[in-house]
Scaffold this active site. Structure first.
Site, PDB file in Angstrom:
ATOM      1  N   GLU A 161       0.836  -1.151   0.017  1.00  0.00           N
ATOM      2  CA  GLU A 161       0.028  -0.017   0.223  1.00  0.00           C
ATOM      3  C   GLU A 161       0.952   0.943  -0.186  1.00  0.00           C
ATOM      4  O   GLU A 161       0.459   2.198  -0.398  1.00  0.00           O
ATOM      5  CB  GLU A 161      -1.203   0.162   1.312  1.00  0.00           C
ATOM      6  CG  GLU A 161      -1.964   1.423   1.546  1.00  0.00           C
ATOM      7  CD  GLU A 161      -1.312   2.175   1.869  1.00  0.00           C
ATOM      8  OE1 GLU A 161      -1.972   3.516   2.006  1.00  0.00           O
ATOM      9  OE2 GLU A 161      -0.430   2.360   2.571  1.00  0.00           O
ATOM     10  N   GLU A 162       1.772   1.094   0.782  1.00  0.00           N
ATOM     11  CA  GLU A 162       2.914   1.965   1.151  1.00  0.00           C
ATOM     12  C   GLU A 162       3.454   2.513  -0.164  1.00  0.00           C
ATOM     13  O   GLU A 162       3.651   4.307  -0.514  1.00  0.00           O
ATOM     14  CB  GLU A 162       3.870   1.727   1.962  1.00  0.00           C
ATOM     15  CG  GLU A 162       3.490   1.835   3.333  1.00  0.00           C
ATOM     16  CD  GLU A 162       2.666   2.539   4.042  1.00  0.00           C
ATOM     17  OE1 GLU A 162       2.809   4.203   3.577  1.00  0.00           O
ATOM     18  OE2 GLU A 162       2.351   3.291   4.715  1.00  0.00           O
TER      19      GLU A 162
END
Length: 720
Positions: free
Chosen positions: A455-456
């Site tokens: 996600e990052e």
């Protein structure tokens, strides 16, 4: 090497006490009574299971999950992240849930070397610190040095200019002062509501050669204020090589040099700095005085904004992209040497050398900034493999209707707040749902737990999964319930699509707020804090983005605390959580209560608790806001008519819901009517999708969340 993660606690491994056995027997007898005397879906039976769910909360269990999850850094695509994947998967399996991993091969970005040095006229050199203070050794701890993922490497040479938050207004202010950033390197402080990628893109558009960013931090937090914020500068979400389709191992991919790929990345390099290092550069600036507003709005000591003798040499050498392969275990085996004799620089590894001068020498001549992002592996390009973990509880009556509950697992560092406070909470909800199943509960609809990866880097894991399952989700997904950072600090916050507002209100009235000095529900405390304001999910800052913006699935995002000072830094650790954000993990328990009850209602309520009267009211507010930014020559009559038609349909659905819920006994005809109504409620959000997408941003298809909410935000700014 950090110790292995401890074995997940399923909640059923310890020997129960006689008292617990007796209480469990009583509960089973009560459930048996309700099962015999009330049909499936009876409100009294549903309420009993909700009460059992709330009463089975355990703050110590959530704390144990978080301690294990944060025992070492676990950046997506790296070898240490595999242990975290195994921990989550094993936890679900130990609960008896149907569990599997979903791999994707995606483009990721890792740093190899970075350095910033200030060179003076007397031949002295000051090498600025780039890492956090108080971290004895990055390699031994498994930490990755601060960097901007997907930043290009590069060598640039130019003057230094301070551009405040890097907004268009900030550059206009500089222009009025006679400061031109064209051909310069800009230094920018965090804030102003822009993403990192947007800040760099704007600087590039203004003619800047490179960008240095820093967060001012909170000096009252001690060493936490010296953290360095990592993050991505890629635009959009998902794997850039597979826009619109899942990144399967053997699937089709765009080439790195493809125009659609390149436009996702900035064309100039950038790097985050510690506040102290940034302040040294700020102290060296000359030129015009900054506006008083800039000087008063933060911790930075600002005397000038640039155009002095100071120069920055931002060094770049294109080494090409390389990727980590799960088969070759290449992570951690890279030795890097960079030699640039023409610039007087010879470095090996990540040696970030010296810091500590209190005052700058008077004859400062230039700053030397070197950043190299990737190392070649004999010309071979490989993809990093990421893994989503998915666990399923099959619905008993409507197994083809999905309630999804998701959180991402990967972190820039230890991730105690972001994201593993949410991960630990999700694991506890799964434990409690499994407990309900042992006591005879089965959900009406299917519940899917989703642990996302990468996600990052830009919501990559969730986006690839949504793209891979887009048709299935479009036909069967009821709602997506997201929690990223479950606990950042005090105060409950919620974001949602409008048809879920009333359900959030109802659920928060059932969960106790542990921050209150007197007994109060989250709803009551929330009302005194900000009037039960529910934000709209218009951004792309968490994993709800692909579900809402691309698939049109009603979505929720909840959390405690507006922000936190260790965001994306090496200090986002278990110790910070227990010493600052949630010492006794009661806020985690509160988030689990709200999140879990939302899931139970959406999975069990015979008629889906989706209220489109709230949506109609929100659309009317958007239309009114839109009209305030338009001149009188543009008519909104067709839009107003459409909203009125939508409002009438929402009223009809609300009345139909009340009539169906008044029926005491189920029969086949009633079941068909409920199914038909539920399908209309579920699919209504999809009606806001444009199959062609937003012009220039075709992946984004939701017209309301992308367009109208931005108009509302702009209007709010204009009228404050």
């Amino acid at each position: 090497m950090p110790p292995n993660l401890t074995k997940p606690n399923s909640g059923f491994t310890s020997k129960p006490s006689p008292l617990c056995t007796f209480v469990s027997l009583i509960i089973l007898l009560i459930i048996g009574f309700y099962t015999l005397h009330y049909p499936p879906g009876n409100p009294k039976k549903v309420l009993l299971f909700q009460q059992i769910f709330l009463s089975s909360a355990s703050n110590s269990t959530i704390a144990s999950y978080l301690r294990s999850l944060t025992s070492h850094p676990h950046l997506a695509g790296t070898k240490p992240s595999l242990e975290t994947i195994h921990y989550v998967k094993t936890h679900f399996q130990n609960l008896g849930l149907e569990t599997h991993t979903v791999p994707f091969q995606t483009l990721l970005s890792y740093p190899v070397h970075a350095s910033v040095s200030m060179h003076f006229g007397n031949s002295t050199v000051l090498n600025l610190r780039l890492n956090e203070m108080g971290i004895p050794s990055y390699p031994s701890s498994g930490l990755i040095q601060p960097y901007h993922a997907f930043s290009p490497s590069g060598t640039v040479h130019g003057k230094v200019v301070f551009a405040n938050h890097g907004r268009e207004d900030d550059y206009r202010t500089l222009g009025l002062m006679g400061v031109n950033v064209n051909g310069c390197i800009v230094i920018i402080r965090k804030g102003g509501g822009l993403s990192r990628g947007a800040v760099v893109k704007i600087a590039e558009k203004k003619g800047a050669l490179g960008v240095l960013t820093y967060a001012e931090g909170d000096v009252s937090k001690g060493s936490f204020g010296s953290g360095v914020e990592r993050g991505t500068v890629m635009e959009g979400v998902g794997d850039p090589l597979t826009p619109g389709w899942g990144a399967d191992e053997d699937g089709e991919r765009l080439k790195l040099e493809d125009k659609k790929v390149l436009e996702r990345f900035p064309g100039i390099p950038s790097l985050p700095l510690p506040f102290e290092s940034a302040q040294l550069i700020l102290d060296s600036l000359e030129g015009p005085l900054p506006p008083q507003e800039w000087r008063d709005s933060g911790r930075s000591n600002l005397s000038h904004v640039g155009s002095g003798l100071v120069m920055v040499n931002f060094t770049y050498q294109h080494l090409g992209f390389s990727f980590i392969s799960r088969r070759e275990n290449a992570w951690g085996d890279i030795n890097f040497t960079l030699s640039m004799p023409d610039l007087g620089l010879h470095t090996i590894g990540t040696g970030l050398i010296y810091f500590g001068l209190r005052e700058l020498p008077s004859q400062l001549q230039l700053i030397h900034f070197c950043y190299v992002c990737m190392e070649p592996m004999e010309g071979e390009k490989k993809l990093a493999t990421i893994y989503n973990v998915v666990a399923v509880i099959r619905g008993l009556e409507e197994p083809d209707r999905y309630v999804l509950m998701g959180n991402h697992r990967d972190a820039w560092t230890y991730g105690a707040v972001d994201p593993n406070s949410g991960t630990a909470t999700l694991l506890d909800i799964a434990r409690r749902y499994a407990l309900l199943m042992r006591k005879g509960w089965n959900p009406r609809r299917t519940i899917i737990f989703c642990s996302w990866d990468a996600e990052e880097f830009g919501m990559i894991g969730s986006t690839e999964w949504v793209e891979q399952n887009l048709v299935n989700l479009g036909a069967k997904a009821v709602a997506y319930l997201n929690v990223d950072c479950a606990v950042q600090g005090p105060g409950f916050f919620a974001g949602a699509t409008p048809q879920l507002d009333n359900l959030i209100f109802e659920v928060t009235k059932k969960v106790q707020d542990q921050d209150s000095e007197v007994v109060a529900t989250i709803y009551e405390k929330w009302k005194t804090m900000n009037g039960n304001n529910i934000q709209r999910l218009s951004g792309v800052d968490s994993d709800f983005a692909p579900f809402l913006q691309h698939a049109g699935v009603p979505s929720v995002d909840i959390y405690y605390g507006r922000d936190f000072p260790v965001y994306h830094t090496a200090f986002d650790s278990f110790n910070w959580m227990i010493n600052n954000a949630d010492p006794f993990f009661w806020r985690h328990v509160a988030v689990a209560g709200v999140w879990g009850l939302l899931g139970l209602h959406l999975a069990d309520d015979p008629v889906l608790p989706l209220d489109y009267l709230s949506y109609a009211k929100q659309l009317q507010e958007y239309k009114d806001a839109f009209s305030r930014v338009l001149d009188g020559n543009i008519s909104l009559t067709p839009l107003a008519a459409s909203i009125q038609e939508f409002t009438s349909a929402a009223k009809q659905a609300s009345e139909e819901t009340k009539k169906l819920m008044e029926q005491e006994f189920t029969n086949d005809l009633l079941a068909l009517k409920i199914r038909a109504l539920n399908d209309r409620l579920m699919l209504a959000e999809r009606g806001f999708l444009d199959t062609d997408g937003i012009k220039g941003r075709e992946w984004f298809k939701h017209l309301v969340s992308v367009f109208f909410s931005k108009i509302a935000i702009r209007t709010e700014v204009l009228h404050t």
